[in-house]
Scaffold this motif. Sequence first.
Motif, PDB file in Angstrom:
ATOM      1  N   ALA A 140     -67.285  55.224 -69.258  1.00  0.00           N
ATOM      2  CA  ALA A 140     -68.642  55.504 -68.781  1.00  0.00           C
ATOM      3  C   ALA A 140     -69.470  54.226 -68.705  1.00  0.00           C
ATOM      4  O   ALA A 140     -70.223  54.008 -67.748  1.00  0.00           O
ATOM      5  N   ALA A 141     -69.329  53.358 -69.710  1.00  0.00           N
ATOM      6  CA  ALA A 141     -70.085  52.101 -69.718  1.00  0.00           C
ATOM      7  C   ALA A 141     -69.643  51.196 -68.575  1.00  0.00           C
ATOM      8  O   ALA A 141     -70.460  50.506 -67.949  1.00  0.00           O
ATOM      9  N   LEU A 142     -68.361  51.185 -68.291  1.00  0.00           N
ATOM     10  CA  LEU A 142     -67.829  50.381 -67.194  1.00  0.00           C
ATOM     11  C   LEU A 142     -68.402  50.845 -65.851  1.00  0.00           C
ATOM     12  O   LEU A 142     -68.912  50.038 -65.054  1.00  0.00           O
ATOM     13  N   ASP A 143     -68.332  52.150 -65.598  1.00  0.00           N
ATOM     14  CA  ASP A 143     -68.842  52.657 -64.321  1.00  0.00           C
ATOM     15  C   ASP A 143     -70.364  52.541 -64.237  1.00  0.00           C
ATOM     16  O   ASP A 143     -70.917  52.340 -63.149  1.00  0.00           O
ATOM     17  N   ASN A 144     -71.029  52.629 -65.376  1.00  0.00           N
ATOM     18  CA  ASN A 144     -72.483  52.458 -65.367  1.00  0.00           C
ATOM     19  C   ASN A 144     -72.867  51.025 -65.014  1.00  0.00           C
ATOM     20  O   ASN A 144     -73.847  50.777 -64.302  1.00  0.00           O
ATOM     21  N   SER A 145     -72.082  50.065 -65.494  1.00  0.00           N
ATOM     22  CA  SER A 145     -72.354  48.670 -65.171  1.00  0.00           C
ATOM     23  C   SER A 145     -72.214  48.430 -63.665  1.00  0.00           C
ATOM     24  O   SER A 145     -73.016  47.711 -63.053  1.00  0.00           O
ATOM     25  N   ILE A 146     -71.187  49.043 -63.069  1.00  0.00           N
ATOM     26  CA  ILE A 146     -71.009  48.919 -61.625  1.00  0.00           C
ATOM     27  C   ILE A 146     -72.192  49.552 -60.895  1.00  0.00           C
ATOM     28  O   ILE A 146     -72.741  48.995 -59.935  1.00  0.00           O
ATOM     29  N   TYR A 147     -72.621  50.718 -61.378  1.00  0.00           N
ATOM     30  CA  TYR A 147     -73.718  51.457 -60.739  1.00  0.00           C
ATOM     31  C   TYR A 147     -75.057  50.717 -60.868  1.00  0.00           C
ATOM     32  O   TYR A 147     -75.866  50.684 -59.933  1.00  0.00           O
ATOM     33  N   GLN A 148     -75.276  50.092 -62.039  1.00  0.00           N
ATOM     34  CA  GLN A 148     -76.564  49.437 -62.314  1.00  0.00           C
ATOM     35  C   GLN A 148     -76.591  47.999 -61.806  1.00  0.00           C
ATOM     36  O   GLN A 148     -76.963  47.068 -62.518  1.00  0.00           O
ATOM     37  N   GLY A 149     -76.198  47.813 -60.582  1.00  0.00           N
ATOM     38  CA  GLY A 149     -76.296  46.496 -59.950  1.00  0.00           C
ATOM     39  C   GLY A 149     -75.065  45.631 -60.094  1.00  0.00           C
ATOM     40  O   GLY A 149     -75.015  44.520 -59.550  1.00  0.00           O
ATOM     41  N   ASN A 150     -74.064  46.089 -60.874  1.00  0.00           N
ATOM     42  CA  ASN A 150     -72.791  45.368 -61.025  1.00  0.00           C
ATOM     43  C   ASN A 150     -72.988  43.893 -61.400  1.00  0.00           C
ATOM     44  O   ASN A 150     -72.525  42.984 -60.687  1.00  0.00           O
ATOM     45  N   ARG A 173     -53.746  62.907 -62.936  1.00  0.00           N
ATOM     46  CA  ARG A 173     -53.098  61.587 -62.886  1.00  0.00           C
ATOM     47  C   ARG A 173     -53.798  60.648 -61.905  1.00  0.00           C
ATOM     48  O   ARG A 173     -53.961  59.465 -62.181  1.00  0.00           O
ATOM     49  N   HIS A 174     -54.201  61.177 -60.772  1.00  0.00           N
ATOM     50  CA  HIS A 174     -54.877  60.373 -59.756  1.00  0.00           C
ATOM     51  C   HIS A 174     -56.127  61.131 -59.310  1.00  0.00           C
ATOM     52  O   HIS A 174     -56.039  62.270 -58.850  1.00  0.00           O
ATOM     53  N   THR A 175     -57.283  60.505 -59.451  1.00  0.00           N
ATOM     54  CA  THR A 175     -58.540  61.166 -59.115  1.00  0.00           C
ATOM     55  C   THR A 175     -59.440  60.221 -58.322  1.00  0.00           C
ATOM     56  O   THR A 175     -59.195  59.013 -58.257  1.00  0.00           O
ATOM     57  N   THR A 176     -60.482  60.789 -57.764  1.00  0.00           N
ATOM     58  CA  THR A 176     -61.550  60.007 -57.142  1.00  0.00           C
ATOM     59  C   THR A 176     -62.846  60.381 -57.832  1.00  0.00           C
ATOM     60  O   THR A 176     -63.156  61.573 -57.986  1.00  0.00           O
ATOM     61  N   ILE A 177     -63.592  59.389 -58.303  1.00  0.00           N
ATOM     62  CA  ILE A 177     -64.831  59.647 -59.030  1.00  0.00           C
ATOM     63  C   ILE A 177     -66.022  59.069 -58.261  1.00  0.00           C
ATOM     64  O   ILE A 177     -65.850  58.328 -57.293  1.00  0.00           O
ATOM     65  N   GLY A 178     -67.222  59.423 -58.709  1.00  0.00           N
ATOM     66  CA  GLY A 178     -68.424  58.866 -58.107  1.00  0.00           C
ATOM     67  C   GLY A 178     -68.859  59.572 -56.840  1.00  0.00           C
ATOM     68  O   GLY A 178     -69.729  59.062 -56.122  1.00  0.00           O
ATOM     69  N   LEU A 179     -68.291  60.732 -56.560  1.00  0.00           N
ATOM     70  CA  LEU A 179     -68.699  61.473 -55.373  1.00  0.00           C
ATOM     71  C   LEU A 179     -69.991  62.241 -55.658  1.00  0.00           C
ATOM     72  O   LEU A 179     -70.318  62.522 -56.800  1.00  0.00           O
ATOM     73  N   GLY A 180     -70.718  62.593 -54.612  1.00  0.00           N
ATOM     74  CA  GLY A 180     -71.924  63.394 -54.806  1.00  0.00           C
ATOM     75  C   GLY A 180     -73.211  62.692 -54.456  1.00  0.00           C
ATOM     76  O   GLY A 180     -74.291  63.167 -54.781  1.00  0.00           O
TER      77      GLY A 180
END
Length: 553
Positions: A140-150, A173-180
Amino acid sequence: MKKDIEIAQEAEVLPIAEIAQKAGLTPSEIEPYGYDKAKINLDPTIQRNHEGKLILVTSINPTPAGEGKSTVTVGLADALQAAGKKTMIALREPSLGPVMGLKGGATGGGYAQVVPMADINLHFTGDFHALTAAHNMLSAALDNSIYQGNPLKIDQRRVIWKRVLDINDRALRHTTIGLGGPTSGVPREDGFDITVASEMMAILTLSTDLMDLKRRIEKIVLAYDFDKKPITVKELGVAGALTVLLKDAIKPNLVQTLAHTPAIVHGGPFANIAQGTNSIQATRAALTLADYAVTEAGFGADLGGEKFMDIKVPKLGKTPDVVVVVATVRALKHHGGQALADLNQEDLTALEAGVGNLGQNIKAMKRYGKPVVVAINRFTSDTDAELALVQQAAKAAGAQAVTADVWAQGGAGAKDLATLVVEKAGEVHDFSPLYKEDDSALEKMTKIVQNVYGGSAVELSDKAKKQLSSFAEHGWDKLPIVMAKTQYSLSDDAKKLGAPKDFTVHVREFVPKLGAGFLVALTGNVLTMPGLPKHPAALDIDIDEKGQITGLF
């Protein structure tokens, strides 16, 4: 014939305070989790200048149902205790994946069990939940860093840190996240591993203390930036928070066997996709408190056994005094071509064809210079002729074999094994490492394949070759190697049973795990997120109005 859970439910379980006292722990060194479980906090002010004998239990390559390695481990420890030896066990914690899936738990069976069996196989003291939470907090922290200006310029196409779940779930096993939409994160490909494959699990089991845990977490490589520079947890700045989540999980868990032998159950990396041993802290505690510490390594000698010797021993600072290789007539007949449905039928021809698997696993462990003995885990269908054949095969490979009937008799069924182990533990043998620290990754893997598996060579995919070249630039190319490989064969092909020769192991890619301190080499079709079988064990598990659990083995 009673089931394992029925035997466990009928057992007399002593208060954990009595078990702690028996182990030599003071009241301030345990944190009780109810009546029959506790966390261990060894008091550094109490001087215990003691180191017991270390007994490593491993096995041949099993059938899909497993062959009772944990059962033999528990029975051997109970037999040593009955013989007047101060003994402790150090085991891994079970994963809910196989508990609800196919293989079952990891607490032994019959009258050679660790209890409370149901608790240990389910939620226990919450260690796996804490690990899962810490791992996914990092995601969650990793994806938040990308979201918050990377700010770290993370290339989301090169994120290697997956999420985890302690359940077999092939759909993840294989997903796509960040949709919506814009407020739901940055879309990217992702996936899930099972919790026991997490680097967090490897780190927990290899850490010597809380601060070592934190230092290791800081080193985890999560992704690469747009210049292909590795991004670590230290740069993300959440190592302290993750360590807080694991502050209790790092403490070993104290329980007991049916015979009231103190047992430490802690950590649970799988041996086919990780290093397959319980924690450094658990094994050290057992060595410090007992004269004989009986531990096991997951799956066969080619997986858990090798990784114990090459990954754990250098960090533990103690080599096994004796190695016990567990074998069954059933599994060896399977390796000789007998169908799984017919394993209860005598077949000396199939057994003769399959004993080469035992020979190779004995050879692999003898390569390290330590005494090796064979425990034939007896099943009721075994015949005298079959048992004699296995004993002859073990002798031909340079190891003495004895029969153990611990499922039915507990420690009483392992008297001969205990006597042999004590005898061999009194011998002095030098440890001979398999590879040198400065060997290249390819040299390390080649030595594993040739000396442990009985194969001839290692073949790298183009991706794996490029990765090693990149790792060399970062100074990672000489880290120890964890081979992720099928447990059912000495090769990387589960269908090649027995003791195949002149085979090549194919490495498709590497996963750098700098916090744990090794590289994982993914071979064949091994998966880091298993799936459920057609008839999962969960279909047979139930509970009644009194809270009595049924169907759990």
